[in-house]
Scaffold this motif. Structure first.
Motif, PDB file in Angstrom:
ATOM      1  N   TRP A   1      -6.265  -4.408  -2.599  1.00 25.55           N
ATOM      2  CA  TRP A   1      -6.796  -4.655  -3.940  1.00 25.55           C
ATOM      3  C   TRP A   1      -5.905  -5.563  -4.777  1.00 25.55           C
ATOM      4  CZ3 TRP A   1     -11.395  -4.905  -5.619  1.00 25.55           C
ATOM      5  CH2 TRP A   1     -12.395  -4.217  -4.945  1.00 25.55           C
TER       6      TRP A   1
ATOM      7  N   CYS B   1       0.834  -1.212   0.000  1.00 25.42           N
ATOM      8  CA  CYS B   1       0.000   0.000   0.000  1.00 25.42           C
ATOM      9  C   CYS B   1       0.865   1.257   0.000  1.00 25.42           C
ATOM     10  CB  CYS B   1      -0.895  -0.013   1.232  1.00 25.42           C
ATOM     11  SG  CYS B   1      -1.854   1.504   1.428  1.00 25.42           S
ATOM     12  N   GLU B   2       0.301   2.331  -0.539  1.00 22.59           N
ATOM     13  CA  GLU B   2       1.066   3.583  -0.613  1.00 22.59           C
ATOM     14  C   GLU B   2       1.412   4.147   0.756  1.00 22.59           C
ATOM     15  OE1 GLU B   2      -1.521   6.199  -2.854  1.00 22.59           O
ATOM     16  OE2 GLU B   2      -2.280   7.139  -1.034  1.00 22.59           O
TER      17      GLU B   2
HETATM   18  S1  SF4 Z   1      -5.873   0.572  -3.137  1.00 22.10           S
HETATM   19 FE1  SF4 Z   1      -6.040   0.864  -0.923  1.00 22.10          FE
HETATM   20  S2  SF4 Z   1      -4.633  -0.666  -0.055  1.00 22.10           S
HETATM   21 FE2  SF4 Z   1      -4.096  -0.453  -2.232  1.00 22.10          FE
HETATM   22  S3  SF4 Z   1      -2.492   1.133  -2.279  1.00 22.10           S
HETATM   23 FE3  SF4 Z   1      -4.425   2.213  -2.591  1.00 22.10          FE
HETATM   24  S4  SF4 Z   1      -5.018   2.822  -0.514  1.00 22.10           S
HETATM   25 FE4  SF4 Z   1      -3.458   1.232  -0.260  1.00 22.10          FE
END
Ligand code: SF4
Lengths: 300, 227
Positions: free
Chosen positions: B180, B170-171
């Motif tokens: 996801w 995740c970022e």
């Molecule tokens: S989709 Fe959600 S879990 Fe995936 S990088 Fe973006 S914020 Fe993080």
């Protein structure tokens, strides 16, 4: 009838140039106005960022009104991070009523990367749902199913990440955005044209316009910093090396050269429908890069 | 289960400063498992408070301890009636539910939280708990490969990843999987890509009007079993 001047240009088939300005932190908009003045005739539209990187700024909607007042064509960047569906709809009504008809829908960076880390992240809806929401307003109803008077109309854009290291889920999201009603895409920063080529080939099956995002790098340090800290950015090693090889103080000149060269290649090869130039805090250099792109030789 | 973390000792000492006779109450369920507020932690806290007091004799308290089976059930809290004679304050080491249940039971005694209730999660390895459920009241795990985007994606978004993930993380943290990415891989493995491609409408927050109440008398065994 096109929804905006920008939509008309998108549909004209000419090579599109957009750029973006980050509003100030505070109420003094002198510099922003200066940037609008030097950019408005050089580009087809100017994005106004929405608390980019979750750092509090003067609002994007306010910035768009200033762009309009100063004769430019604004694109309203709208993230889902700070407003729930009521606030988003209200801002869209206001934007439309004041003549801002281009909107770029974004999820928004996470609160944690910004300067108000203790704030409540909203994300009541996501970017795909935001596109749907705008199309719903255009049909004469709000998200609650209530009729609205004075139906708005927008040219809707969004973003896509052709250089993601795991591209498939990004493409699924891209498809969803297209189905929801996005007309144009400004990509995340492109550094590797082979990835852009692959993406554009995929995207060509959809009736949407792709503008390649070009980030102007100012030094090897900045590139490394962005790789480590800015969501979704991956500057490849060869560009970092190219920036590191120049004399101290010449980094930005090199960065401009790389950006100009990339724009020129994209335009000459007709790789996509246009470019979106992001000078991140260096808006003043954009006209120069555009000039350079018109004159440089593609050979690097 | 509900996962909690002990509050810092200084914070607890500040809370109890005005009170002299203090009862520390543990809870025998979730907080016992995650090591935040069971019988053992009650006795640790008791020792630490005594030690701190020995070093700083300006603030003197009398401590007592007791652990009930479940602080979220009135029949177990009834057992505290006999323990609260003359007590000036109760520190509850249960989750926020236990703290409030005790406060409701003893309207005249201040009840202080000894832990921070953190999330609903599971033990992913020995001593490591990870959040898994946001109790959103509208479960969509059948659609997302058994991985909850509302809980496990920082942004809780429903239609696929943002532009942030790098190397599947995740970022916001290099140590946290992007929900996801996990959902995509899992749905691919299950041959359910249609679910990945499906449009998910905006969440219905009417499913979570706070505070929520559920009535299921017919399904709950009454009587001795619960005593
Ligand atoms: S989709 Fe959600 S879990 Fe995936 S990088 Fe973006 S914020 Fe993080």
């Amino acid at each position: 009838m096109p929804n905006s001047l920008f939509e008309e240009k998108l549909d004209s088939g000419k090579f599109i140039l957009t750029t973006e300005i980050g509003p100030p932190k505070g109420c003094d908009i002198t510099e922003m106005i200066h940037h609008i003045d030097i950019l408005r005739d050089k580009v087809d539209a100017i994005n106004v960022t929405d608390h980019q990187s979750s750092v509090l700024r003067y609002p994007s909607l306010g910035g768009c009104l200033v762009v309009k007042e100063h004769g430019g064509e604004p694109i309203l960047q709208m993230t889902c991070r700070d407003r729930n569906r009521l606030a988003l709809q209200a801002d869209l009504m206001f934007a439309c009523q004041r003549g801002v008809h281009n909107v770029l829908t974004l999820t928004g960076d996470s609160i944690e990367v910004g300067d108000h880390k203790e704030a409540k992240p909203v994300f009541d809806i996501d970017s795909v749902q935001l596109i749907k929401l705008i199309r719903t307003l255009e049909s004469g109803f709000d998200m609650g199913g209530n009729e609205i008077t004075g139906v708005p109309s927008f040219c809707i854009g969004s973003t896509v990440h052709p250089e993601a290291d795991f591209i498939e889920p990004q493409l699924v999201k891209f498809d969803k955005k297209v189905s929801a009603g996005a007309q144009f895409f400004q990509t995340q920063g492109i550094f590797d044209l082979s990835k852009l080529r692959m993406f554009v080939q995929y995207a060509s099956q959809f009736p949407v316009k792709i503008l390649a995002g070009i980030i102007v790098l100012s030094s090897a340090r900045m590139a490394k910093y962005m790789n480590a800290n800015v969501p979704g950015i991956m500057v490849p090693q060869n560009l970092i090396d190219e920036l590191a090889a120049v004399e101290k103080g010449k980094g930005l000149a090199k960065g401009k050269e790389i950006a100009a060269r990339t724009i020129k290649t994209i335009e000459e090869e007709k790789l996509c429908h246009g470019v979106h130039l992001m000078a991140v805090g260096n808006e003043g250099i954009v006209p120069e890069i555009i000039e350079m792109a018109r004159s440089v030789s593609v050979k690097a | 289960m509900i996962v909690a973390e002990p509050k810092p000792l200084d914070a607890i000492r500040q809370m109890i400063a005005p009170y002299s006779k203090v009862l520390i109450v543990g809870c025998g369920t979730c907080v016992t498992v995650c090591g935040a507020g069971g019988e053992r932690e009650v006795s640790f806290l008791h020792d630490k408070l005594r030690l701190a007091q020995a070093k700083n004799p300006d603030s003197i308290h009398n401590y007592f301890e007791y652990t009930v089976k479940r602080q979220c059930d009135p029949e177990f809290i009834d057992l505290l009636d006999a323990k609260t004679e003359g007590v000036d304050a109760i520190i509850s080491l249960a989750c926020g539910i236990g703290v409030q249940a005790i406060a409701e039971h003893f309207p005249d005694i201040p009840v202080l939280p000894g832990v921070n209730t953190t999330f609903n999660g599971m033990a992913s390895e020995y001593g490591v708990w990870d959040e898994r459920c946001a109790t959103c009241g509208d479960c969509c795990l059948d659609e997302t490969g058994g991985i909850c985007p509302i809980t496990r994606c920082t942004k809780g978004i429903l239609n696929g990843p943002c532009a942030g993930p790098k190397n599947g993380k995740c970022e916001v943290s290099k140590d946290m999987d992007c929900a996801w990415m996990l959902i995509y891989q899992r749905l691919e493995r299950l041959g359910q890509m249609d679910k990945m491609r499906r449009y998910y409408p905006a969440r219905n927050y009417q499913a979570v009007p706070r505070p929520r109440r559920i009535v299921v008398k017919s399904n709950v065994a009454a009587g001795e079993e619960n005593a």
